[in-house]
Design a protein around this motif. Structure first.
Motif, mmCIF file in Angstrom:
data_model
loop_
_atom_site.group_PDB
_atom_site.id
_atom_site.type_symbol
_atom_site.label_atom_id
_atom_site.label_comp_id
_atom_site.label_asym_id
_atom_site.label_seq_id
_atom_site.Cartn_x
_atom_site.Cartn_y
_atom_site.Cartn_z
ATOM 1 N N ARG A 190 -4.982 11.356 12.304
ATOM 2 C CA ARG A 190 -3.747 12.116 12.115
ATOM 3 C C ARG A 190 -2.543 11.327 12.613
ATOM 4 N N PHE A 191 -1.402 11.625 12.037
ATOM 5 C CA PHE A 191 -0.135 11.037 12.449
ATOM 6 C C PHE A 191 0.571 12.063 13.334
ATOM 7 N N ALA B 99 4.337 11.629 2.905
ATOM 8 C CA ALA B 99 4.995 10.643 3.752
ATOM 9 C C ALA B 99 4.695 9.252 3.201
ATOM 10 N N SER B 100 5.433 8.289 3.695
ATOM 11 C CA SER B 100 5.147 6.899 3.355
ATOM 12 C C SER B 100 5.479 6.003 4.538
ATOM 13 N N GLN C 57 1.140 5.550 0.955
ATOM 14 C CA GLN C 57 1.563 6.879 0.553
ATOM 15 C C GLN C 57 0.568 7.877 1.125
ATOM 16 N N ILE C 58 1.089 8.988 1.629
ATOM 17 C CA ILE C 58 0.273 9.972 2.346
ATOM 18 C C ILE C 58 0.572 11.362 1.806
ATOM 19 N N ALA C 59 -0.459 12.149 1.579
ATOM 20 C CA ALA C 59 -0.313 13.578 1.276
ATOM 21 C C ALA C 59 -1.151 14.335 2.295
ATOM 22 N N GLY C 60 -0.657 15.459 2.754
ATOM 23 C CA GLY C 60 -1.415 16.232 3.740
ATOM 24 C C GLY C 60 -0.683 17.476 4.164
ATOM 25 N N TRP D 93 4.575 17.410 16.157
ATOM 26 C CA TRP D 93 3.889 17.831 14.947
ATOM 27 C C TRP D 93 2.782 16.838 14.646
ATOM 28 N N GLN D 94 1.851 17.273 13.838
ATOM 29 C CA GLN D 94 0.832 16.358 13.338
ATOM 30 C C GLN D 94 0.746 16.483 11.830
ATOM 31 N N LEU D 95 0.515 15.351 11.210
ATOM 32 C CA LEU D 95 0.266 15.283 9.774
ATOM 33 C C LEU D 95 -1.202 14.941 9.608
ATOM 34 N N ARG D 96 -1.947 15.869 9.041
ATOM 35 C CA ARG D 96 -3.365 15.641 8.745
ATOM 36 C C ARG D 96 -3.468 15.242 7.282
ATOM 37 N N PRO D 97 -3.757 13.972 7.018
ATOM 38 C CA PRO D 97 -3.799 13.519 5.625
ATOM 39 C C PRO D 97 -4.980 14.102 4.848
#
Length: 143
Positions: A48-49, A71-72, A87-90, A118-122
């Motif tokens: 995760r980001f 995101a990118s 490139q990221i989708a999540g 926050w977290q970005l879960r791809p």
């Protein structure tokens, strides 16, 4: 194009993520689309980001309304043979205490700030990497 559809992310993608620290986040809601540039820390264990964003920002409001984000991360270069971009989708959600520790390890100066993490879960990652061959793409999708 190499596609991986399992939980193990290709190490070449993980290395690329680790060499950078800013992502461009794309969010949306009824107001429309928005992009923001944010520092991130990557949690390799959880895939995760982690990033900080105040509740009063447009992108935070949009993430609360619509957690589906993109995101990118890009390497800026004028040399075609060196072009690399992810490139990221999540989905976005507030981060936990473990995420906070990871973020502060990468950005210790942030400890003096009031952090809203926050977290970005791809769900999908696509790395275009011309160092592997022109237009070479590595794709990972969460099962």
């Amino acid at each position: 194009m190499e596609t991986t559809a399992h939980n193990s992310i290709d190490e070449r993608i993980v290395r690329f993520i680790g060499r950078h620290h800013v992502l461009t986040l794309a969010t949306s809601d009824d107001e429309g689309l928005w992009c923001s540039n944010l520092f991130y820390a990557y949690d390799k264990t959880e895939g995760r980001f982690l990033f900080s964003s105040g509740d009063d920002t447009r992108h935070a409001r949009q993430m609360r309304a619509n957690p589906h984000i993109a995101a990118s991360v890009v390497l800026e270069t004028r040399l075609v043979g060196r072009v690399q971009g992810l490139q990221i989708a999540g989905t976005a959600e507030p981060a936990d205490d473990a995420g906070r520790r990871i973020y502060l390890k990468r950005f210790p100066y942030a400890a003096v700030m009031e952090l809203q993490l926050w977290q970005l879960r791809p769900s999908q990652l696509k790395l275009t990497d011309n160092t592997l061959g022109f237009g070479k793409k590595l794709i990972w999708k969460r099962l």
